[in-house]
Design an enzyme around this catalytic site. Structure first.
Site, PDB file in Angstrom:
ATOM      1  N   HIS A  11     -18.626  30.663  11.560  1.00 43.15           N
ATOM      2  CA  HIS A  11     -17.866  31.711  10.849  1.00 43.15           C
ATOM      3  C   HIS A  11     -18.557  32.181   9.577  1.00 43.15           C
ATOM      4  CE1 HIS A  11     -14.566  31.219  13.610  1.00 43.15           C
ATOM      5  NE2 HIS A  11     -14.413  29.951  13.295  1.00 43.15           N
ATOM      6  N   ASP A  38     -17.332  27.701  21.277  1.00 44.02           N
ATOM      7  CA  ASP A  38     -16.184  27.286  20.469  1.00 44.02           C
ATOM      8  C   ASP A  38     -14.972  28.163  20.841  1.00 44.02           C
ATOM      9  OD1 ASP A  38     -15.672  25.790  17.543  1.00 44.02           O
ATOM     10  OD2 ASP A  38     -14.457  27.605  17.799  1.00 44.02           O
ATOM     11  N   HIS A  82     -13.012  29.628  18.928  1.00 44.63           N
ATOM     12  CA  HIS A  82     -12.928  30.784  18.020  1.00 44.63           C
ATOM     13  C   HIS A  82     -14.202  31.618  18.068  1.00 44.63           C
ATOM     14  CE1 HIS A  82     -10.389  27.496  16.313  1.00 44.63           C
ATOM     15  NE2 HIS A  82      -9.523  28.486  16.173  1.00 44.63           N
ATOM     16  N   ASP A 133     -12.989  22.605  20.682  1.00 44.88           N
ATOM     17  CA  ASP A 133     -11.583  22.941  20.451  1.00 44.88           C
ATOM     18  C   ASP A 133     -11.002  23.735  21.620  1.00 44.88           C
ATOM     19  OD1 ASP A 133     -13.262  25.000  19.671  1.00 44.88           O
ATOM     20  OD2 ASP A 133     -12.410  25.242  17.665  1.00 44.88           O
TER      21      ASP A 133
HETATM   22  C1  OKP Z   1     -13.116  26.910  12.817  1.00 42.95           C
HETATM   23  B1  OKP Z   1     -13.968  26.706  14.072  1.00 42.95           B
HETATM   24  C2  OKP Z   1      -3.958  28.058  13.176  1.00 42.95           C
HETATM   25  C3  OKP Z   1      -4.965  28.697  12.254  1.00 42.95           C
HETATM   26  C4  OKP Z   1      -6.271  28.057  12.469  1.00 42.95           C
HETATM   27  C5  OKP Z   1      -8.474  27.805  11.725  1.00 42.95           C
HETATM   28  C6  OKP Z   1      -9.638  28.395  12.368  1.00 42.95           C
HETATM   29  C7  OKP Z   1     -10.934  27.783  11.953  1.00 42.95           C
HETATM   30  C8  OKP Z   1     -11.739  27.348  13.126  1.00 42.95           C
HETATM   31  N1  OKP Z   1      -2.643  28.359  12.796  1.00 42.95           N
HETATM   32  N2  OKP Z   1      -7.319  28.638  11.738  1.00 42.95           N
HETATM   33  O1  OKP Z   1     -14.288  27.833  14.801  1.00 42.95           O
HETATM   34  O2  OKP Z   1     -13.510  25.674  14.946  1.00 42.95           O
HETATM   35 ZN    ZN Z   2     -13.223  26.758  16.614  1.00 39.27          ZN
END
Ligand code: OKP
Ligand code: ZN
Length: 344
Positions: A161, A197, A199, A286
């Protein structure tokens, strides 16, 4: 497979994070790295080696120098004005506000150089992030010299990120982008980055968005429902000379392994067509069922299959660790990817 890890990465230890309207325990904690390390040792995947120490040059080819200086000094600046706890922004230069000037105030610089409030900077943040970059660079170097076919960079904090000039999403330095840039600088003509990932890796995408020499392909949750919300849509495909060298494969929340591997097949076809000299994998686990920050449902056998499919590219490969928050399963899932890779 060479496995690289530095305990210096444990120094980033945020106690709390702003999530779901509450200040609660941080998801991205040192224990994540320890769990992965334990599982790798238990699975007998190979000796765990410390990183070599690299200078800042590759980091500065990926990141803005003002941003790197900010990361290096932010916590001291924060403490110098009497603040306690971790440094966190509480204001941002959104539409119509000026971001062409660097504020003197540390609060202003936190605003300029971050995009969320879930990525606190503490005393150990810079040393840990800098060590993680060394871990990624060491993995890249070991595959670039051809001495090893594959390497795993057990990085923490994660990186995908983080953009050229901002942190966010628990990320400070973009470890995978730094690895890819290093491979380019050492002679690889084309490098592909595959981000698995949950995200979208908004930082990695923006770093290479106008470049044809690094292909970015990502499989992730639809940004209309999931972090980072403002990038990672299917219609983003690169700009200028980079047109056609970004590929986003967003999936809806609740997608199962069949849907996920369907997207993987599309990603794999794009990577093969690009004919890269090397592959960098942003490995987040994740996507596992039950991850507290995600909504896919891969199981450990799926992660082993992922490892096999990554090995099937037959490319020099640097696997860089990103997310994964289900603390009881995280280590086993990463080990399964590496086992699958080695088994093939
Ligand atoms: C970082 B990586 C859930 C919000 C979660 C976190 C995201 C960060 C992820 N209510 N926000 O890409 O694993
Ligand atoms: Zn992630």
């Amino acid at each position: 497979m060479r496995i690289i890890y530095s305990p210096e990465q444990l120094a980033h230890a945020p106690l709390r994070e702003n999530n779901r309207g509450e200040i609660g325990p941080a998801f991205e904690q040192p224990e994540r790295a320890r769990r992965v390390l334990d599982a790798i040792r238990r699975a007998g995947l190979g000796e765990v080696e410390p990183p070599e120490v690299f200078g800042d040059e590759t980091i500065l080819r990926v990141h803005d120098s003002g941003y790197v200086d900010f990361l290096r000094t932010a916590y001291d600046d924060w403490r110098a004005i009497g603040r306690r706890g971790d440094a966190i922004a509480n204001v941002w230069p959104v539409r119509g506000l000026r971001s062409d000037r660097t504020p003197v105030s540390v609060d202003g610089r936190l605003a300029l150089y971050s995009f969320d409030s879930m990525t606190p900077i503490g005393e150990g943040t810079w040393p840990a992030a800098r060590a993680a970059a060394n871990v990624a660079l060491t993995a890249a170097a070991s595959i670039s010299q051809g001495s090893e076919h594959a390497a795993f960079a057990l990085c923490r904090p994660p990186g995908h990120h983080a953009a050229a000039d901002y942190c966010g999403g628990y990320c400070f330095l973009n470890n995978a982008a730094i690895a890819a840039q290093y491979l380019r600088d050492k002679g690889a003509s084309r490098v592909a980055i595959l981000d698995v990932d949950y995200h979208h890796g908004n930082g990695t995408q923006t770093i290479f968005y106008d470049r044809p020499d690094v292909l970015y392909v990502s499989i992730h949750a639809d940004p209309s429902t999931d972090f980072p919300y403002f990038l990672g849509f299917a219609d983003e495909s690169g700009d200028a000379d980079g047109r056609g060298y970004t590929k986003n494969l967003p999936l809806p929340q609740g997608s199962d392994a069949a849907a996920w591997f369907g997207a993987f097949a599309e990603a794999a076809a794009a990577i093969s067509a690009y004919r890269p000299d090397a592959l960098v994998v942003s490995l987040g686990v994740d996507t596992a069922a039950g991850d507290p920050l995600a909504h896919f449902s891969l199981d450990t056998a799926d992660f082993r299959r992922l490892g096999q499919q990554l090995a099937a590219f037959g490319l020099p490969t640097a696997i860089v660790f990103e997310g994964g928050y289900r603390i009881d399963r995280l280590g086993g899932d990463v080990a399964a990817v590496l086992e699958g890779f080695d088994a093939r």
